[in-house]
Motif scaffolding. Sequence first.
Motif, PDB file in Angstrom:
ATOM      1  N   GLY A  59       0.754  -0.980   0.006  1.00  0.00           N
ATOM      2  CA  GLY A  59      -0.192  -0.095  -0.202  1.00  0.00           C
ATOM      3  C   GLY A  59       0.885   1.305   0.088  1.00  0.00           C
ATOM      4  O   GLY A  59       0.584   2.289  -0.750  1.00  0.00           O
ATOM      5  N   ALA A  60       1.860   1.311   0.830  1.00  0.00           N
ATOM      6  CA  ALA A  60       2.726   2.303   0.919  1.00  0.00           C
ATOM      7  C   ALA A  60       3.455   2.784  -0.335  1.00  0.00           C
ATOM      8  O   ALA A  60       3.685   3.719  -0.806  1.00  0.00           O
ATOM      9  N   GLU A  61       3.811   1.752  -1.038  1.00  0.00           N
ATOM     10  CA  GLU A  61       4.463   1.875  -2.377  1.00  0.00           C
ATOM     11  C   GLU A  61       3.742   2.267  -3.470  1.00  0.00           C
ATOM     12  O   GLU A  61       3.962   3.229  -4.059  1.00  0.00           O
ATOM     13  N   MET A  62       2.580   1.809  -3.214  1.00  0.00           N
ATOM     14  CA  MET A  62       1.631   2.275  -4.400  1.00  0.00           C
ATOM     15  C   MET A  62       1.194   3.947  -4.081  1.00  0.00           C
ATOM     16  O   MET A  62       1.199   4.519  -5.278  1.00  0.00           O
ATOM     17  N   LEU A  63       1.084   4.165  -2.986  1.00  0.00           N
ATOM     18  CA  LEU A  63       0.668   5.245  -2.664  1.00  0.00           C
ATOM     19  C   LEU A  63       1.884   6.424  -3.126  1.00  0.00           C
ATOM     20  O   LEU A  63       1.796   7.721  -3.440  1.00  0.00           O
ATOM     21  N   ARG A  64       2.930   6.018  -2.533  1.00  0.00           N
ATOM     22  CA  ARG A  64       4.215   6.933  -3.097  1.00  0.00           C
ATOM     23  C   ARG A  64       4.391   7.210  -4.492  1.00  0.00           C
ATOM     24  O   ARG A  64       4.651   8.221  -4.813  1.00  0.00           O
ATOM     25  N   ASN A  65       4.013   5.956  -5.250  1.00  0.00           N
ATOM     26  CA  ASN A  65       4.202   6.122  -6.580  1.00  0.00           C
ATOM     27  C   ASN A  65       3.198   7.160  -7.138  1.00  0.00           C
ATOM     28  O   ASN A  65       3.553   7.803  -8.013  1.00  0.00           O
TER      29      ASN A  65
ATOM     30  N   GLN B 190       2.145   9.696  -5.620  1.00  0.00           N
ATOM     31  CA  GLN B 190       2.449  11.111  -5.259  1.00  0.00           C
ATOM     32  C   GLN B 190       3.186  11.608  -6.095  1.00  0.00           C
ATOM     33  O   GLN B 190       3.372  12.537  -6.618  1.00  0.00           O
ATOM     34  N   ARG B 191       4.036  10.766  -6.729  1.00  0.00           N
ATOM     35  CA  ARG B 191       5.355  10.896  -7.851  1.00  0.00           C
ATOM     36  C   ARG B 191       4.547  11.267  -9.150  1.00  0.00           C
ATOM     37  O   ARG B 191       5.278  11.783 -10.059  1.00  0.00           O
ATOM     38  N   ASN B 192       3.241  10.852  -9.311  1.00  0.00           N
ATOM     39  CA  ASN B 192       2.659  10.834 -10.380  1.00  0.00           C
ATOM     40  C   ASN B 192       3.180  10.356 -11.676  1.00  0.00           C
ATOM     41  O   ASN B 192       3.670  10.856 -12.778  1.00  0.00           O
ATOM     42  N   LEU B 193       3.788   8.797 -11.485  1.00  0.00           N
ATOM     43  CA  LEU B 193       4.622   8.152 -12.670  1.00  0.00           C
ATOM     44  C   LEU B 193       3.810   8.261 -13.832  1.00  0.00           C
ATOM     45  O   LEU B 193       2.634   7.851 -13.955  1.00  0.00           O
ATOM     46  N   PRO B 194       4.579   8.621 -14.752  1.00  0.00           N
ATOM     47  CA  PRO B 194       4.049   8.388 -16.274  1.00  0.00           C
ATOM     48  C   PRO B 194       4.089   6.876 -16.635  1.00  0.00           C
ATOM     49  O   PRO B 194       4.898   6.054 -15.916  1.00  0.00           O
TER      50      PRO B 194
ATOM     51  N   THR C 119       3.199  -3.730  -8.037  1.00  0.00           N
ATOM     52  CA  THR C 119       1.716  -2.907  -7.657  1.00  0.00           C
ATOM     53  C   THR C 119       1.325  -2.343  -8.849  1.00  0.00           C
ATOM     54  O   THR C 119       2.073  -1.516  -9.463  1.00  0.00           O
ATOM     55  N   PRO C 120       0.157  -1.831  -9.173  1.00  0.00           N
ATOM     56  CA  PRO C 120      -0.465  -1.368 -10.300  1.00  0.00           C
ATOM     57  C   PRO C 120      -0.339   0.148 -10.180  1.00  0.00           C
ATOM     58  O   PRO C 120      -1.407   1.034 -10.194  1.00  0.00           O
ATOM     59  N   SER C 121       0.906   0.856 -10.058  1.00  0.00           N
ATOM     60  CA  SER C 121       1.000   2.175  -9.961  1.00  0.00           C
ATOM     61  C   SER C 121       0.779   3.023 -11.017  1.00  0.00           C
ATOM     62  O   SER C 121       0.171   4.120 -11.016  1.00  0.00           O
ATOM     63  N   GLN C 122       1.020   2.429 -12.465  1.00  0.00           N
ATOM     64  CA  GLN C 122       0.537   3.018 -13.614  1.00  0.00           C
ATOM     65  C   GLN C 122      -0.813   3.230 -13.594  1.00  0.00           C
ATOM     66  O   GLN C 122      -1.308   4.329 -14.189  1.00  0.00           O
ATOM     67  N   VAL C 123      -1.791   2.578 -12.876  1.00  0.00           N
ATOM     68  CA  VAL C 123      -3.013   2.386 -12.886  1.00  0.00           C
ATOM     69  C   VAL C 123      -3.507   3.771 -12.318  1.00  0.00           C
ATOM     70  O   VAL C 123      -4.275   4.531 -12.774  1.00  0.00           O
ATOM     71  N   ILE C 124      -3.025   3.964 -11.055  1.00  0.00           N
ATOM     72  CA  ILE C 124      -3.681   5.107 -10.089  1.00  0.00           C
ATOM     73  C   ILE C 124      -3.090   6.155 -10.649  1.00  0.00           C
ATOM     74  O   ILE C 124      -3.517   7.387  -9.920  1.00  0.00           O
ATOM     75  N   SER C 125      -2.158   6.271 -11.468  1.00  0.00           N
ATOM     76  CA  SER C 125      -1.574   7.702 -11.912  1.00  0.00           C
ATOM     77  C   SER C 125      -2.797   8.372 -12.987  1.00  0.00           C
ATOM     78  O   SER C 125      -2.395   9.559 -13.196  1.00  0.00           O
TER      79      SER C 125
ATOM     80  N   ASP D  91      -6.588  18.303  -4.448  1.00  0.00           N
ATOM     81  CA  ASP D  91      -5.729  18.562  -3.254  1.00  0.00           C
ATOM     82  C   ASP D  91      -5.969  18.010  -2.036  1.00  0.00           C
ATOM     83  O   ASP D  91      -4.981  17.245  -1.278  1.00  0.00           O
ATOM     84  N   SER D  92      -7.279  17.758  -1.465  1.00  0.00           N
ATOM     85  CA  SER D  92      -7.302  17.176  -0.186  1.00  0.00           C
ATOM     86  C   SER D  92      -7.378  15.655  -0.357  1.00  0.00           C
ATOM     87  O   SER D  92      -6.874  15.092   0.715  1.00  0.00           O
ATOM     88  N   GLN D  93      -7.524  15.122  -1.294  1.00  0.00           N
ATOM     89  CA  GLN D  93      -7.401  13.712  -1.531  1.00  0.00           C
ATOM     90  C   GLN D  93      -5.744  13.367  -1.681  1.00  0.00           C
ATOM     91  O   GLN D  93      -5.285  12.326  -1.072  1.00  0.00           O
ATOM     92  N   ARG D  94      -5.091  14.261  -2.304  1.00  0.00           N
ATOM     93  CA  ARG D  94      -3.725  13.944  -2.076  1.00  0.00           C
ATOM     94  C   ARG D  94      -2.942  14.038  -0.881  1.00  0.00           C
ATOM     95  O   ARG D  94      -2.056  13.460  -0.509  1.00  0.00           O
ATOM     96  N   ALA D  95      -3.595  15.182  -0.133  1.00  0.00           N
ATOM     97  CA  ALA D  95      -3.040  15.398   1.101  1.00  0.00           C
ATOM     98  C   ALA D  95      -3.134  13.980   2.027  1.00  0.00           C
ATOM     99  O   ALA D  95      -2.602  13.552   3.003  1.00  0.00           O
ATOM    100  N   LYS D  96      -4.543  13.446   1.841  1.00  0.00           N
ATOM    101  CA  LYS D  96      -4.931  12.304   2.500  1.00  0.00           C
ATOM    102  C   LYS D  96      -3.825  11.042   2.170  1.00  0.00           C
ATOM    103  O   LYS D  96      -3.573  10.315   3.088  1.00  0.00           O
TER     104      LYS D  96
END
Length: 658
Positions: free
Chosen positions: A81-87, A89-93, A121-127, A133-138
Amino acid sequence: MQRRRIDVEKWLGEDTPFPKREADEESYALSPEYQRIYADVLQLAQELAQRGSELHGGQQKFHYWTALALLRGVMSSPAAGAEMLRNRQRNLPNDDGELATEAEGPNPVLDQDYEFDGDFTPSQVISRAAINDSQRAKLSRLIGQLESLQNISTDHKAAQAIKLLYSWLKLGYQPVIFCRYIATATYLGGLLKQELTRVGSQAVRVEVVTSEDPDEVRRERIDQMADSPLRVLVATDCLSEGINLQHSFTAVLHYDLPWNPNRLEQREGRVDRFGQTAPTVKAYLLYGRDNDIDSVVLGVLLRKVREIRKDTGITVPFPEDSESVLDAVLAAVLLNPKAASRAALATQLTIDFGEAPEVTKQKALVRSAYDKAIDAEKLSRSLYAQHAIKAHEVAADLRQADEAIGDPAAVEAFVTEALPALLGVQITRNPSRPTDGGAHTYTLYTANLPKNLRGALPGAEATVPPTQLLVCFASPTPDGFHYLGRNHLFVEQLCQQLLASALHHRKDAPARAAVVRTSAVLVRTTLLLFRVRNVIEERSSRQQLVAEEMLIWGYKGDPTSGEAFNILTPEEAHILLLTAVPEADLPRPVAAQLLQDAADELPALVPSFNEVATTRAAKLVEAHERFRQVVQGGRYQVVTPVLPMDVLGQYVLLPPKT
């Protein structure tokens, strides 16, 4: 031909050993800290899913996929979960450096049918989904909270797994744990290495294998684990196909529930398969009692798979449209507001299908899909008809094949007799053990083996090769023993070496010929070993190939004397060749003259030889036709046997002197 366990367990009167699969479930409850995070993630996921339902095209799918990915990653492990959320936040292309705007292909969060689709982890999907902004802070807050959960005090899922694994190891089981993501496997493997160090006086070896390792590295690491009495393998679905694990592991724990019911059998089938020597293998599902997604996947899909297997003895593949069915079920959960309110209250969550009409509807669709799959399976089994095969005909063909190429008993007799008698190599039978399952096991002493034979055995590449090797000629092979079958390189090399020696012409002793006195015969009997070649042609393409086999043939008396002589049946000739024991010596000149007399008889027997070859060719066509009718294969015909046949051996049996 479809050959499944239910077809071969009692095929042709032979017991084919398969283990009993003990399938069960193990549950855990989220810690209060994890419950609060789950409530926040579920609320965020439902916001994204709800917003996506108001959008169009690719963005609608991206929002729904992102919601599923968030839930699946966070509930897999705090590390995933942490890896996915960190990615996020970076808004990976994506791979081409740009954010996609169109959603194409199947849902990337689900598990594909019978095909490994990655363990990152499906980081490309959640990007792809737009987050305010409030969701990004969460998300930022959740990352820190998830990182603080990475211990067995607050991660009850990991703690429950460790407790279960410890009990399995105490009982003698060797577990494989399947995780969905690399991050989860790495995290869990680290915890196991810290917490599961010893069971009693023995150390526990823990290895983590994911797709980050090349295929040859995965195999090597798994093979090395076999030397450890207590071992635990943590893996992703990169091992759910291709690499069999039955020789080193006896239990499967689904740490993450597969989101495709067909993956369940793929994972468990790595351990529960032919070659497994343990009488029982364990296969457990680990799920969260207060996790809506786990409840749906388990209750709607996976339990149904196991019920069918328990009732019918076979695993019915989920229908081809399983992805759309699962998508609909998960969407119904995501859009169910009651789940979010329960999670926010941090209560025990159990899906009540009566309270969620859309989920109830989708559950009925799943039942309907499975009913259709069962009907299709019944039709498939009737089409591929194991019962349409005439067992007595197949049994006769198989017996002839075994006689031609050697069954396990023949391989065992050949190796254990040839090594000491012809090469001076010691191989001794071991005392039988209950764990050997009745198999004959041996200790092979390698000191006197020729170099080419030693190189065909394990450990030959070591600086100091082992001087002893435990071998077995039966499958499944007991743990710790090396299997020697007729296709093993060692057996093939031994055959070639002895055949080359037999064919080597020596002036002092004719090759492949013998004269013996034996009480197995009452009159002079001659046995001949033929090599026959048949040119075979496929009827439609006219493509030709050459098939070669050995035949035993024999006769009683002298065909040149004008007196009656009797031709032996193939069974009589075969039995005499294997069982006739020399009981007296003959002077060499006498033996040489008798062999010459037998050789002089051969021209008079050519018509009989040719009849043998022609009759055998016709039987080969009949056997192939039986096979072709079952599998609907190409039609072959024997054009002609190559005549005359080669005489490779000549053995004269004389009755004892009276």
